[in-house]
Design an enzyme around this catalytic site. Structure first.
Site, short mmCIF file in Angstrom:
data_model
loop_
_atom_site.label_atom_id
_atom_site.label_comp_id
_atom_site.label_asym_id
_atom_site.label_seq_id
_atom_site.Cartn_x
_atom_site.Cartn_y
_atom_site.Cartn_z
N CYS A 415 -34.16 8.32 -21.48
CA CYS A 415 -35.44 8.24 -21.01
C CYS A 415 -36.28 9.37 -20.81
O CYS A 415 -37.43 9.18 -21.23
CB CYS A 415 -35.27 7.20 -19.68
SG CYS A 415 -34.27 8.00 -18.45
N HIS A 459 -34.78 6.23 -13.89
CA HIS A 459 -35.58 6.08 -15.10
C HIS A 459 -36.69 6.61 -15.23
O HIS A 459 -37.56 7.25 -14.24
CB HIS A 459 -35.80 4.58 -15.52
CG HIS A 459 -36.12 4.04 -16.84
ND1 HIS A 459 -35.59 4.47 -17.80
CD2 HIS A 459 -37.26 3.65 -17.21
CE1 HIS A 459 -36.10 4.04 -19.16
NE2 HIS A 459 -37.09 3.41 -18.54
N ASP A 475 -43.27 1.82 -21.84
CA ASP A 475 -41.73 2.52 -21.93
C ASP A 475 -41.16 2.86 -23.02
O ASP A 475 -40.86 1.81 -23.66
CB ASP A 475 -41.00 1.65 -20.83
CG ASP A 475 -39.51 1.94 -20.61
OD1 ASP A 475 -39.26 3.37 -21.04
OD2 ASP A 475 -38.81 1.38 -19.60
#
Lengths: 658, 314
Positions: A415, A459, A475
């Site tokens: 991430c 994250h 995202d």
């Protein structure tokens, strides 16, 4: 003149007491070995083992020329490791070391008592490092050898085996448990510490306020709970479970950095237009940081915390203990519909002289899509999805132009890499963008109706500002690995799954987490505030210290009364034979043949036989049986005794017809 | 210092010393005569508990607080166990051995109980002992008591105490059994022999008699009828039956009246020495004392009888 008691304390101890003491010390060392440096643990364990062996061969104190250097060595080792002897870790290391060294000179009862007292204290310090359920139970079990050692010091005991020495200690502490729980409930908590700031409770740091490639890896493999969230009503769907912590604007080519609003000229809190919102409560594990993660965008800050310009929540003080807070957050919203000039500038700023290929790619997109910012966002996501990118927790290292290397060469990462690269791309294309870190996902525990968020759920994602929509969450990791969003980091890591992560084990862990949650909320989180509300069910809203004290005193009295009743209880030895005779006497007395105070059984039963001629034989037989049983044996044999008891039970006085 | 305070307390606080009056056996301990206070270690330990409590509260560490509460509650519970160690214990009887004045007399004290008990300690004068009791059995505890002078010596108070199980509390009770021990008189170290019949019996120790004493090898001159033929058949040489007449033990008449010119204690000491000598030479003796005449006899019982009589002289 020395008093006799003093002499008693200086008597040497026997092997059993020393064995139990060594066991206690070994347990203390074992409990502390989780945070002691490994070489110190091993050295202390060896010292302990050697001393135990040495005393088995020949009792006697270890000579001073050996003891003093060891003491100096220990102090030096602690200073070398921690740079001092004050503080939680060095203090605990020193305490455990001294405890083991105390064993070297333990020969008398007094030595053992000093050692045991110190061991109690060392046991307690183990809880400063971990006050989880298991740690607490293990430490409490450590009290067993402590109590057993003290017992073993008393002379003149019936001899037992070593494990059986521990049993009475278990019984004693079990019997003491109710009183202990009561005291725990009622001992008035301090609302503010008497001295010093409480030292950090956990070594875990959680999210950090900066993000550079690779610094999430430790976090992503840490399965400890970060927080537990319970919602009012249904929980939000999995793809909306984004918990924002830090919003990062500043990028220096290597890492993203959060800038505390206290240190820069304050901006106004970003305005928000709210669609739907949700109420929830978060129970946060200690992080030693001020940030309080919130579900998406919170509407206001909880007490003792402030809303930051980008609607992050910062507590006034670092979270050193478990913290529970209630919030309302927007799920559909428009955040900062109008971007002010300063935010615009910040959101587009890139360090000069980095990542030329990325800049070129962004310029190329800008040319191709004109002013359609949404199309550029989509192009970037398509690149991640179709460009041969791979999700891995162990990516190849990146060079100076980190984003260039990642986008065009290694194409693997997790991430942090994706959100960082995406944000740089967006800024290069002229779209205001920023990095947000926090937690995403979590495990919905259906038995406990709460969402468990672990550190491994940490994250990072991006937010881009689009005209008319405000800040929009994007995202990019989800483009590469949709499972990361829907199932969590562990599932996304795919092939890197360890054996211990299989399904049923995970299920077991999640059930076990309910117990942990109960422990964290009910025991660890039982603070001054909760204690004041203790008596709410009984109509007392605010229980002050005086009331608690009175309650504690009264209920302790109650327990003491119960204990005294037990202590004073005396079981009279039962005499079944006499009981049977009493029964016979009662039956006869009902017919007017009562036994006189000075009458023996023989005389009495003879008299009864004369008074009841119809049952003369029966009574004489009973009398003979009784006399035989009573006087012919030291202890009446069971079989004839049972026969006698039966005969008495069946005996009926027949009414005499005169 | 401590002893002075103790003496003062006994004088000034009769409630604590209610049981100083001697009482008859058996004595059963009950709650009204068992006292309990924290021991020195107990006080130290409570300080430790207080430190732990304040530390746990200060750092708002509930797990540590729970541990402290558990330890504290266990310590408190140990007080009741200490009480129960003594409660219901029965001192059933005391048997005394024999000792002359100045020596220590051995006492056998029997305790019994319906429960099993550990680490009961008994202090009597300077001797201390620790013992355990199994359920429904009797324990015989041996102690020594120093003696000073002959005659009946009342038993001092016994202290029965225990710091079982953790040594944090000390429960104790005073027992004052209404019993005395008889201390024998100390014999004089040296003095004249008793006026006894000529003591030359040693020369005629062995002479022929009627009782078969042993078999021995044949010597020239042994009468033929003394040869043990059957026994000789089993041996290489002839065996002769050796006959002996029991040694005529001298009769000693020990008499108080013959020791004129000495004071009472000196007479008693001399008689005690003679009794010892007579006992050592295994002769039989009689003893005449004012108001007590003991016929001639021998053996340990007779000796004890005589010594008792001597000890009880006014």
């Amino acid at each position: 003149m020395r008093s006799p008691r003093k002499k008693l304390a200086e008597l040497p101890i026997d092997t059993r007491a020393f064995d139990l003491l060594s066991l206690t010390m070994a347990l203390v060392l074992g409990l502390h070995s989780t945070h002691l440096p490994w070489w110190l643990s091993i050295a202390l364990a060896l010292t302990l083992g050697w001393r135990w062996w040495q005393r088995r061969q020949q009792s006697g104190r270890v000579p001073r020329w050996l003891k003093l250097p060891l003491l100096a060595l220990l102090t030096l080792a602690v200073i070398a490791q921690y740079g001092g002897i004050f503080g939680r870790e060095p203090g605990a290391a020193l305490a455990v070391g001294l405890l083991i060294l105390k064993l070297l000179e333990t020969e008398t009862i007094r030595d053992v008592r000093v050692g045991i007292s110190f061991a109690c204290f060392a046991l307690m310090t183990a809880l400063l490092f971990d006050q989880g359920l298991i740690a607490t139970v293990v430490v409490a079990l450590g009290l067993l050898p402590v109590l057993a050692t003290l017992r073993a010091l008393e002379p003149g005991q019936l001899s037992t085996s070593l494990p059986r020495n521990l049993l009475p200690a278990l019984a004693l502490s079990t019997a003491a448990l109710p009183l202990a729980l009561l005291a725990f409930l009622l001992v008035p908590r301090l609302s503010s510490p008497l001295w010093g700031a409480p030292s950090p409770n956990q070594a875990r740091t959680g999210l950090s306020d900066s993000m550079s490639p690779g610094n999430f890896t430790d976090l992503l493999t840490d399965d400890h709970p970060a927080m537990r969230v319970s919602f009012e009503g249904a929980p939000p769907p999995a793809d909306l479970r984004y918990f924002r912590a830090y919003v990062m604007w500043n990028y220096d080519g290597r890492s993203w950095r959060y800038v505390d609003a206290r240190h820069v000229r304050a901006r106004e809190t970003a305005p928000i237009e709210v669609g739907t919102s949700i109420q929830y409560r978060i129970n946060l594990q200690p992080t030693q940081q001020r940030v309080l993660p919130t579900l998406d965008v919170p509407l206001q800050a909880p007490p003792q915390a402030r809303l930051q310009p980008d609607r992050e929540v910062m507590a006034d003080k670092p979270v050193n203990d478990q913290l529970s807070y209630q919030l309302r957050s927007a799920l559909q919203y428009r955040l900062q519909p109008v971007l002010d000039e300063r935010s615009q500038r910040l959101g587009l700023r890139l360090p000069t002289g980095f990542n030329p290929r990325t800049l070129a790619l962004a310029a190329q997109w800008r040319e191709r899509y004109g002013s359609d910012n949404a199309a550029i966002v989509q192009a970037a996501l398509n690149l991640f999805h179709d460009g041969g990118f791979r999700y891995t927790l162990a990516p190849a290292p990146l060079g100076r132009d980190a984003v260039d290397d990642f986008l065009f060469d290694t194409r693997e990462g997790f991430c942090e890499h994706y959100s960082s690269a995406f944000t740089v791309l967006m800024r290069a294309a002229g779209i205001p963008a920023r990095v947000v870190t926090g937690y995403q996902g979590g495990y919905w525990n259906k038995y406990g109706d709460y969402l468990l968020v672990r550190y491994s759920d940490a994250h990072a994602w991006s937010e881009v500002w689009l005209a008319g929509r405000g800040w929009v969450r994007v995202d990019p990791t989800g483009a590469v690995r949709p499972e990361r969003v829907s199932l969590g980091a562990a599932a996304a890591a795919g092939d890197q799954l360890a054996w211990y992560r299989n399904d049923w084990l995970q299920g077991l862990r999640n059930r076990w987490d309910i117990v942990n949650r109960w422990w964290d909320q009910g025991v660890i989180g039982f603070d001054a505030l909760r204690q004041r509300g203790l008596l709410t069910p009984f109509g007392i809203r605010d229980t002050d210290t005086a009331t608690l004290g009175v309650l504690l005193a009264i209920s302790s009295m109650l327990f003491i009364a119960v204990g005294l009743a037990w202590a004073l209880l005396r079981r009279q030895p039962r005499d079944p034979l006499r009981d049977a005779l009493r029964e016979l006497e009662r039956k006869l007395a009902r017919k007017g043949i009562a036994r006189r105070p000075a009458e023996g059984p023989q005389h009495y039963l003879r008299r009864a036989a004369r008074a009841l001629p119809g049952q003369r034989d029966e009574l004489v037989k009973l009398m003979n049986n009784y006399l035989e049983l009573r006087y012919a044996h030291a202890e009446p044999p069971p079989e004839p005794r049972h026969a006698f008891q039966r005969a008495v039970r069946d005996f009926r006085v027949v009414n005499v017809v005169k | 210092m401590l002893q002075r305070i103790q003496r003062w307390a006994e004088r000034r606080l009769p409630a604590l010393t209610r049981y100083r009056r001697p009482e008859s056996l058996p004595i059963e301990l009950h709650r009204r005569r068992i006292y309990i206070v924290p021991s020195g270690f107990g006080i130290g330990f409570s300080v430790l508990l207080a430190v732990m409590l304040v530390g746990a509260l200060n750092y708002a560490n509930n797990a540590a607080l729970l541990l402290t509460c558990l330890l504290g509650a266990s310590s408190a519970a140990s007080m009741l166990v200490a009480f129960r160690t003594l409660d219901g214990l029965r001192l059933s009887h005391i048997r005394a051995g024999h000792a002359v004045a100045g020596q220590s007399i051995e006492l056998t004290i029997a305790f019994d109980s319906s429960r099993s008990r550990n680490a009961i300690r008994l202090d009597l004068a300077d001797s201390r002992i620790a013992f355990a009791l199994e359920a429904n059995t009797s324990a015989q505890v041996k102690l020594t008591l120093p003696t000073v002078q002959r005659g009946w010596q009342p038993l001092p108070r016994l202290r029965l105490w225990s710091s079982w199980p953790l040594g944090l509390f000390r429960a104790w009770s005073w027992l004052h059994p209404d019993q005395s021990v008889l201390v024998w008189p100390r014999p004089e170290t040296a003095g004249p022999s008793p006026h006894a019949p000529a003591n030359d019996a040693r020369h005629i120790r062995l002479h022929r008699g009627d009782e078969l004493a042993a078999l021995r090898d044949y010597r020239v001159g042994d009468p033929q009828r003394h040869i043990a033929w059957k026994a000789s058949a089993r041996h290489d040489n002839l065996m002769v039956k050796d006959f002996e007449q029991p040694q005529s033990r001298p009769q000693w008449q020990l008499d108080w009246r013959l020791l004129g010119g000495l004071d009472n204690e000196a007479r008693i000491a001399r008689l005690a020495r003679w009794l010892n000598e007579a006992q050592a030479q295994r002769c039989s003796y009689s003893l005449w004392l004012p108001g007590n005449e003991i016929a001639s006899s021998s053996g340990p019982l007779h000796y004890a009888h005589c010594m008792n009589a001597l000890a009880q002289l006014p």
